[in-house]
Design an enzyme around this catalytic site. Structure first.
Site, short mmCIF file in Angstrom:
data_model
loop_
_atom_site.label_atom_id
_atom_site.label_comp_id
_atom_site.label_asym_id
_atom_site.label_seq_id
_atom_site.Cartn_x
_atom_site.Cartn_y
_atom_site.Cartn_z
N HIS A 77 -117.40 -42.22 76.88
CA HIS A 77 -117.13 -40.97 76.15
C HIS A 77 -117.97 -39.82 76.71
CE1 HIS A 77 -116.36 -38.71 72.26
NE2 HIS A 77 -117.44 -38.09 72.70
N GLU A 78 -119.27 -40.06 76.91
CA GLU A 78 -120.14 -38.99 77.42
C GLU A 78 -119.79 -38.63 78.86
OE1 GLU A 78 -121.51 -37.52 75.19
OE2 GLU A 78 -121.65 -39.04 73.63
N HIS A 132 -117.03 -36.22 78.82
CA HIS A 132 -117.44 -34.83 78.65
C HIS A 132 -117.86 -34.24 79.99
CE1 HIS A 132 -117.02 -34.55 74.39
NE2 HIS A 132 -117.97 -35.42 74.10
N HIS A 170 -113.51 -33.15 72.64
CA HIS A 170 -113.22 -34.14 71.61
C HIS A 170 -111.74 -34.08 71.22
CE1 HIS A 170 -117.68 -34.37 70.28
NE2 HIS A 170 -117.37 -35.36 71.09
#
EC number: 3.4.24.-
Length: 611
Positions: free
Chosen positions: A332-333, A336, A342
């Protein structure tokens, strides 16, 4: 008495379906005992001639789940490590010890369930079968039963693990309103970049709390990290990104900087450590911490920062017993860093949870990116074209034999455009993976019509006034490494000083927080930072508030005037002309590191220091 004892032993050795049990994943309330039977993949004659390895490249197991036969096909993840993979730890006297352990014959596998087109398997076979598989739309775990001398394994649904904490964990990254301002015709010229195979060389650091949390056992931590990366490689294949672990480091003596509950501070200090201390070349670094981050935050990262010298980093809390859940947070990070925002309520995935959901959802592991994430990723690739992702690792450092026609340019190949039927590259001979006669290149920012672009041709424009454009050298298809103005170069009409390609200013931070009409508040507002109360201070260390000295007031709470009624982050704690923002969950609303605070002076760790 003897009869009772015998019955008790049988119950322990052969657990029954439906009971509760304590396993590595935690307390499991419903599980099934299975006995995986290995099925030969190759004929015996070939098995005998095959090179002896501890772990086979392909394996097949059969067992029953809910009375139904399951055939598990496994293939070793040969792309898990780079060829120049290293591990680093520290001796009691502080010496840095870096080794290059043999990792080719590892025990980490991907796979699928026979006759189930939507199935997935991610596990290790280091000591029995341990990991995750998805079958008929359900998420299952499998792991050996340690107290059994037989081949018994426990299989259980993810939903049957008793949750350690029912409170949802959230990501600390805030939403942005970033949009591309590049003309469509310029973006269309970059479509080739989007379609190219990409390599992400990942470096992971485990902090000192992690070292203590796992009993100072380096082997336990490294196996946990390998499980995480094995998961990450699966989900990023969908984006045509090959993730390879290039290095793993354990801060086994002490942390390299103070790690506390503030993800913002940790992220900043980790990015500085990576850019100034870490010698191992990498595309992205992730800090795995055992520290409990602010509020319910499980991680954070810089948005749209992949390949950036300073900001291509993320931080993830080791918040779960499951390495796959922590691996999902790390994926997930990294998302980014790759430009993904998101997911919102309008975003969805075909198979359960989405990787870029703003909070951890306990029903299943996320295994795919939503259409929203794919859109964000494509936009970021087309506008920023992060070059480190297409730089072929040294010696094509992926550990696997070269296969011509798989779109991956490997050792001994000059190009790889797929099979002869699929190839659409006029410079590459698909059958041999060699350049065609007269061709000098097949792809790259400095390659045009099979030839190197002339020296001086711009291949990467300056992103801002602190960045510098890059130009082709006339002898390579690759664009040179990203460069920028030296730190301290005046920028934004003398409102700030460049720092590693960026120009942090008070004015820009006010606009980010309060909208385009916001401005920096009068100087007297910043005097509040000398109060040293809950909101006004220069630094907070281990919940101890340190007020600003009069010379440091512009390195504490950020004060603005005008703009929107409420801030984009945190809560409004004061009104015009001295508007400020505050949040208990994150250290929001503070002046950014290296912001100008005086003539030839910048903020650093809550102090106004000379350049």
């Amino acid at each position: 008495m003897i009869q009772v004892l015998l019955v008790t032993i049988c119950l322990v050795v052969f657990p029954y379906q439906g009971s509760s049990i304590i396993l590595e994943s935690g307390k499991v309330n419903d599980y099934e005992v299975v006995y995986p039977q290995k099925i030969p993949v190759l004929p015996k004659s070939k098995i005998q001639r095959r090179e002896q390895k501890m772990y086979e490249d392909t394996m097949k197991y059969e067992f029953k789940v809910n009375g139904e036969p399951v055939v598990l096909h496994l293939e070793r993840n040969k792309e898990l490590f780079s060829k120049d993979y290293t591990e680093t730890h520290y001796s009691p006297d502080g010496r840095e010890i870096t080794t290059s352990p043999p990792v080719e014959d590892h025990c980490y596998y991907h796979g699928y369930i026979q006759s189930d087109i939507d199935s997935t398997a991610i596990l290790n076979a280091c000591n029995g079968l341990k990991g995750y598989f998805r079958h008929h739309g359900e998420a299952y775990h499998i792991e050996p039963l340690k107290f059994s001398d037989s081949e018994a394994h426990a299989v259980y649904k993810y939903e049957n693990i008793e949750k350690e904490d029912e409170t949802p964990k959230i990501c600390g990254v805030k939403h942005s309103t970033w949009e591309s301002d590049e003309p469509i015709e310029k973006i269309s010229q970059k479509k080739d970049f989007l379609e190219e195979k990409k390599y992400l060389e990942l470096y992971i650091v485990a902090d000192y709390v992690m070292f203590r949390k796992y009993g100072r056992n380096v082997t336990t931590i490294r196996m946990r990290v390998f499980d995480m990366v094995n998961y990450i490689t699966v989900v990023y294949k969908a984006l045509n990104i090959h993730v390879a672990l290039i290095g793993f480091e354990i801060w086994s003596l002490k942390d390299k900087f103070v790690i506390n509950a503030s993800t913002k501070n940790n992220l900043l200090h980790f990015s500085i450590w990576r850019s100034t201390v870490l010698r191992k070349r990498n595309d992205n670094a992730q800090l795995l911490t055992g520290v409990d981050l602010n509020g319910y935050t499980l991680g954070s990262a810089y948005l749209k920062a992949m390949c950036d010298v300073l900001q291509s980093v993320g931080i993830v809390q080791d918040y779960s017993k499951s390495p796959y859940l922590v691996g999902a947070a790390m994926a997930h990070e990294i998302g980014h860093n790759l430009g993904m925002e998101h997911d919102t309520k309008t975003c969805s995935c075909m198979r359960g949870n989405c990787i870029m959901s703003p909070e951890e959802e306990g029903s299943d592991f996320p295994m795919e990116f939503s259409s929203c994430s794919l859109y964000d990723f494509q936009n970021y690739m087309l506008t920023d074209t992060p070059q480190c992702l297409i730089n072929k690792p040294s010696n094509t450092s992926i550990i696997k034999n070269a296969v011509c026609g798989n779109y991956v340019e490997e050792e001994g190949e000059e190009c790889d455009c797929g099979s002869p039927e699929q190839c659409e590259n006029n410079c590459c001979e698909a059958a041999t993976c060699k350049l065609k006669p007269g061709a000098k290149c097949a792809k790259g920012a400095c390659c045009k019509k099979c030839q190197f672009k002339k020296a001086g041709a711009e291949c990467r424009a300056a992103r801002n006034e602190c960045d510098l454009p890059e130009f082709c050298i006339g002898q390579s298809a690759e664009c040179p490494m990203d460069r920028f103005h030296k730190n301290g170069h005046s920028c934004q009409n003398d409102q700030g000083y460049c720092f590693r390609g960026y120009c942090p200013t008070l004015a820009k931070q006010c606009i980010t927080l309060w909208g385009s009409d916001a401005k920096v508040a009068p100087d007297e507002c910043f005097q509040n930072n000398t109060n040293g109360n809950e909101y006004d201070y220069c630094k907070k260390t281990n919940n101890v508030i340190i007020p600003c000295k009069p010379t440091d007031v512009k390195c504490g709470r950020l004060y603005c005037t005008g703009g929107t009624e409420n801030p984009s982050e945190g809560e409004k704690i004061s009104s015009d002309p001295c508007k400020a923002s505050y949040s208990e969950i994150e250290d929001i609303g503070m002046v950014d590191h290296r912001t100008k605070c005086g003539e030839k002076m910048v903020c650093s760790d809550g102090k106004c220091i000379p350049l």
